[in-house]
Design an enzyme around this catalytic site. Sequence first.
Site, PDB file in Angstrom:
ATOM      1  N   GLN A 137      91.596  74.516  58.848  1.00  0.00           N
ATOM      2  CA  GLN A 137      92.167  73.899  57.649  1.00  0.00           C
ATOM      3  C   GLN A 137      93.612  74.372  57.537  1.00  0.00           C
ATOM      4  O   GLN A 137      93.865  75.534  57.215  1.00  0.00           O
ATOM      5  CB  GLN A 137      91.374  74.326  56.403  1.00  0.00           C
ATOM      6  CG  GLN A 137      91.883  73.706  55.106  1.00  0.00           C
ATOM      7  CD  GLN A 137      91.128  74.227  53.883  1.00  0.00           C
ATOM      8  OE1 GLN A 137      90.844  75.416  53.779  1.00  0.00           O
ATOM      9  NE2 GLN A 137      90.813  73.343  52.959  1.00  0.00           N
ATOM     10  N   HIS A 176      92.310  82.445  54.800  1.00  0.00           N
ATOM     11  CA  HIS A 176      90.919  82.690  54.381  1.00  0.00           C
ATOM     12  C   HIS A 176      89.948  82.194  55.448  1.00  0.00           C
ATOM     13  O   HIS A 176      90.322  81.440  56.340  1.00  0.00           O
ATOM     14  CB  HIS A 176      90.617  82.028  53.034  1.00  0.00           C
ATOM     15  CG  HIS A 176      90.667  80.525  53.028  1.00  0.00           C
ATOM     16  ND1 HIS A 176      91.830  79.803  52.841  1.00  0.00           N
ATOM     17  CD2 HIS A 176      89.691  79.594  53.196  1.00  0.00           C
ATOM     18  CE1 HIS A 176      91.561  78.510  52.866  1.00  0.00           C
ATOM     19  NE2 HIS A 176      90.263  78.339  53.097  1.00  0.00           N
ATOM     20  N   GLU A 196      85.575  81.897  51.372  1.00  0.00           N
ATOM     21  CA  GLU A 196      85.188  80.666  50.667  1.00  0.00           C
ATOM     22  C   GLU A 196      83.764  80.292  51.080  1.00  0.00           C
ATOM     23  O   GLU A 196      83.362  80.540  52.218  1.00  0.00           O
ATOM     24  CB  GLU A 196      86.172  79.557  51.078  1.00  0.00           C
ATOM     25  CG  GLU A 196      85.933  78.191  50.467  1.00  0.00           C
ATOM     26  CD  GLU A 196      86.949  77.149  50.979  1.00  0.00           C
ATOM     27  OE1 GLU A 196      87.939  77.528  51.654  1.00  0.00           O
ATOM     28  OE2 GLU A 196      86.726  75.958  50.709  1.00  0.00           O
ATOM     29  N   HIS A 248      85.203  76.626  58.123  1.00  0.00           N
ATOM     30  CA  HIS A 248      86.599  76.519  58.549  1.00  0.00           C
ATOM     31  C   HIS A 248      87.321  77.848  58.435  1.00  0.00           C
ATOM     32  O   HIS A 248      86.844  78.785  57.792  1.00  0.00           O
ATOM     33  CB  HIS A 248      87.359  75.428  57.771  1.00  0.00           C
ATOM     34  CG  HIS A 248      87.484  75.655  56.296  1.00  0.00           C
ATOM     35  ND1 HIS A 248      86.590  75.156  55.384  1.00  0.00           N
ATOM     36  CD2 HIS A 248      88.431  76.296  55.560  1.00  0.00           C
ATOM     37  CE1 HIS A 248      86.978  75.479  54.154  1.00  0.00           C
ATOM     38  NE2 HIS A 248      88.094  76.179  54.232  1.00  0.00           N
ATOM     39  N   GLU A 271      96.708  69.373  52.884  1.00  0.00           N
ATOM     40  CA  GLU A 271      95.940  69.994  53.956  1.00  0.00           C
ATOM     41  C   GLU A 271      95.553  69.018  55.041  1.00  0.00           C
ATOM     42  O   GLU A 271      95.437  67.808  54.809  1.00  0.00           O
ATOM     43  CB  GLU A 271      94.678  70.638  53.379  1.00  0.00           C
ATOM     44  CG  GLU A 271      93.753  69.640  52.711  1.00  0.00           C
ATOM     45  CD  GLU A 271      92.437  70.289  52.288  1.00  0.00           C
ATOM     46  OE1 GLU A 271      92.433  70.981  51.264  1.00  0.00           O
ATOM     47  OE2 GLU A 271      91.437  70.107  52.998  1.00  0.00           O
TER      48      GLU A 271
HETATM   49  N1  CMX Z   1      93.585  87.329  51.754  1.00  0.00           N
HETATM   50  C1  CMX Z   1      93.468  88.669  51.572  1.00  0.00           C
HETATM   51  N2  CMX Z   1      93.963  89.326  50.484  1.00  0.00           N
HETATM   52  C2  CMX Z   1      94.592  88.587  49.564  1.00  0.00           C
HETATM   53  C3  CMX Z   1      94.737  87.177  49.676  1.00  0.00           C
HETATM   54  C4  CMX Z   1      94.223  86.561  50.839  1.00  0.00           C
HETATM   55  N3  CMX Z   1      94.337  85.232  51.033  1.00  0.00           N
HETATM   56  N4  CMX Z   1      95.398  86.717  48.591  1.00  0.00           N
HETATM   57  C5  CMX Z   1      95.655  87.789  47.828  1.00  0.00           C
HETATM   58  N5  CMX Z   1      95.179  88.905  48.413  1.00  0.00           N
HETATM   59  C6  CMX Z   1      95.307  90.283  47.916  1.00  0.00           C
HETATM   60  C7  CMX Z   1      96.769  90.635  47.727  1.00  0.00           C
HETATM   61  O1  CMX Z   1      97.336  91.130  48.910  1.00  0.00           O
HETATM   62  C8  CMX Z   1      96.735  91.650  46.621  1.00  0.00           C
HETATM   63  O2  CMX Z   1      96.437  92.907  47.142  1.00  0.00           O
HETATM   64  P1  CMX Z   1      97.303  94.208  46.725  1.00  0.00           P
HETATM   65  O3  CMX Z   1      97.065  94.330  45.248  1.00  0.00           O
HETATM   66  O4  CMX Z   1      96.684  95.300  47.534  1.00  0.00           O
HETATM   67  O5  CMX Z   1      98.704  93.884  47.077  1.00  0.00           O
HETATM   68  C9  CMX Z   1      95.569  91.193  45.757  1.00  0.00           C
HETATM   69  O6  CMX Z   1      94.744  90.369  46.613  1.00  0.00           O
HETATM   70  C10 CMX Z   1      96.026  90.359  44.568  1.00  0.00           C
HETATM   71  O7  CMX Z   1      96.860  89.336  45.108  1.00  0.00           O
HETATM   72  P2  CMX Z   1      97.994  88.559  44.317  1.00  0.00           P
HETATM   73  O8  CMX Z   1      99.055  88.234  45.290  1.00  0.00           O
HETATM   74  O9  CMX Z   1      98.356  89.252  43.043  1.00  0.00           O
HETATM   75  O10 CMX Z   1      97.268  87.183  44.017  1.00  0.00           O
HETATM   76  P3  CMX Z   1      96.322  86.772  42.820  1.00  0.00           P
HETATM   77  O11 CMX Z   1      95.495  87.914  42.339  1.00  0.00           O
HETATM   78  O12 CMX Z   1      97.120  85.996  41.857  1.00  0.00           O
HETATM   79  O13 CMX Z   1      95.381  85.728  43.627  1.00  0.00           O
HETATM   80  C11 CMX Z   1      93.286  85.203  44.554  1.00  0.00           C
HETATM   81  C12 CMX Z   1      94.477  86.149  44.615  1.00  0.00           C
HETATM   82  C13 CMX Z   1      92.357  85.552  45.696  1.00  0.00           C
HETATM   83  C14 CMX Z   1      92.579  85.374  43.202  1.00  0.00           C
HETATM   84  C15 CMX Z   1      93.838  83.738  44.691  1.00  0.00           C
HETATM   85  O14 CMX Z   1      94.501  83.611  45.923  1.00  0.00           O
HETATM   86  C16 CMX Z   1      92.764  82.677  44.601  1.00  0.00           C
HETATM   87  O15 CMX Z   1      92.333  82.297  43.519  1.00  0.00           O
HETATM   88  N6  CMX Z   1      92.309  82.138  45.758  1.00  0.00           N
HETATM   89  C17 CMX Z   1      91.291  81.100  45.798  1.00  0.00           C
HETATM   90  C18 CMX Z   1      91.894  79.699  45.798  1.00  0.00           C
HETATM   91  C19 CMX Z   1      92.694  79.422  47.046  1.00  0.00           C
HETATM   92  O16 CMX Z   1      93.014  80.283  47.833  1.00  0.00           O
HETATM   93  N7  CMX Z   1      93.038  78.110  47.222  1.00  0.00           N
HETATM   94  C20 CMX Z   1      93.775  77.624  48.370  1.00  0.00           C
HETATM   95  C21 CMX Z   1      92.864  77.153  49.483  1.00  0.00           C
HETATM   96  C22 CMX Z   1      92.109  75.895  49.109  1.00  0.00           C
HETATM   97  C23 CMX Z   1      90.995  75.507  50.070  1.00  0.00           C
HETATM   98  O17 CMX Z   1      90.581  76.311  50.899  1.00  0.00           O
HETATM   99  O18 CMX Z   1      90.516  74.365  49.966  1.00  0.00           O
HETATM  100 CO    CO Z   2      89.387  76.462  52.622  1.00  0.00          CO
END
Ligand code: CMX
Ligand code: CO
Length: 153
Positions: free
Chosen positions: A60, A84, A134, A7, A43
């Site tokens: 998604q 993502h 993912e 997705h 979602e």
């Molecule tokens: N795509 C690309 N870059 C991303 C991002 C994304 N979705 N989310 C965060 N970033 C980048 C930010 O821009 C930031 O970069 P800079 O430091 O250069 O500004 C850096 O990563 C850190 O971002 P943050 O805003 O401080 O966010 P966190 O570190 O708190 O969280 C992450 C980032 C990836 C660890 C967190 O989003 C995560 O755990 N994701 C996995 C879970 C998820 O997304 N769940 C929702 C979807 C559920 C599903 O698909 O079922």
């Molecule tokens: Co997903």
Amino acid sequence: MLTRIDHIGIACRDLDKTVEFYRATYGFEVFHSEVNEEQGVREAMLRINGTDDGGASYLQLLEPTRPDSTVAKWLEKNGEGVHHIAFGTADVDGDSEAIRGKGVRVLYDEPRIGSMGSRITFLHPKDCGGVLTELVTSAQPAGHEGHGAHGGH
Ligand code: CMX
Ligand code: CO
């Protein structure tokens, strides 16, 4: 082995409105919807096509359920858009360990529960050229994915 685009995750502020956009514009229907409290999302999965590994590819659509969720924080910073991508595999455990071994940060020690009872994990976007990635293993056995998972709220 990663064998399909499972997705593309799209962050939105209003799930119902976004579902309606995809229905009215492209004719895509909701295949499944749910709330995942752990991930902080409401979602809708829109099934686009079947894949040659017996699975399917979806959009998604994700609306945050709480202000401290990852999607809420991302929307605050970026606005609505692609959040993502997700690759499908029959073995999320083995593939995530292999990828971890290549020096890419895998965010969870063990896969968690995703859409439709799947098992999911994430790779850090900073190790993936800016793409939050993912990995997904569907709940259905190979060859039967995409069937019988309708409904559920
Ligand atoms: N795509 C690309 N870059 C991303 C991002 C994304 N979705 N989310 C965060 N970033 C980048 C930010 O821009 C930031 O970069 P800079 O430091 O250069 O500004 C850096 O990563 C850190 O971002 P943050 O805003 O401080 O966010 P966190 O570190 O708190 O969280 C992450 C980032 C990836 C660890 C967190 O989003 C995560 O755990 N994701 C996995 C879970 C998820 O997304 N769940 C929702 C979807 C559920 C599903 O698909 O079922
Ligand atoms: Co997903």
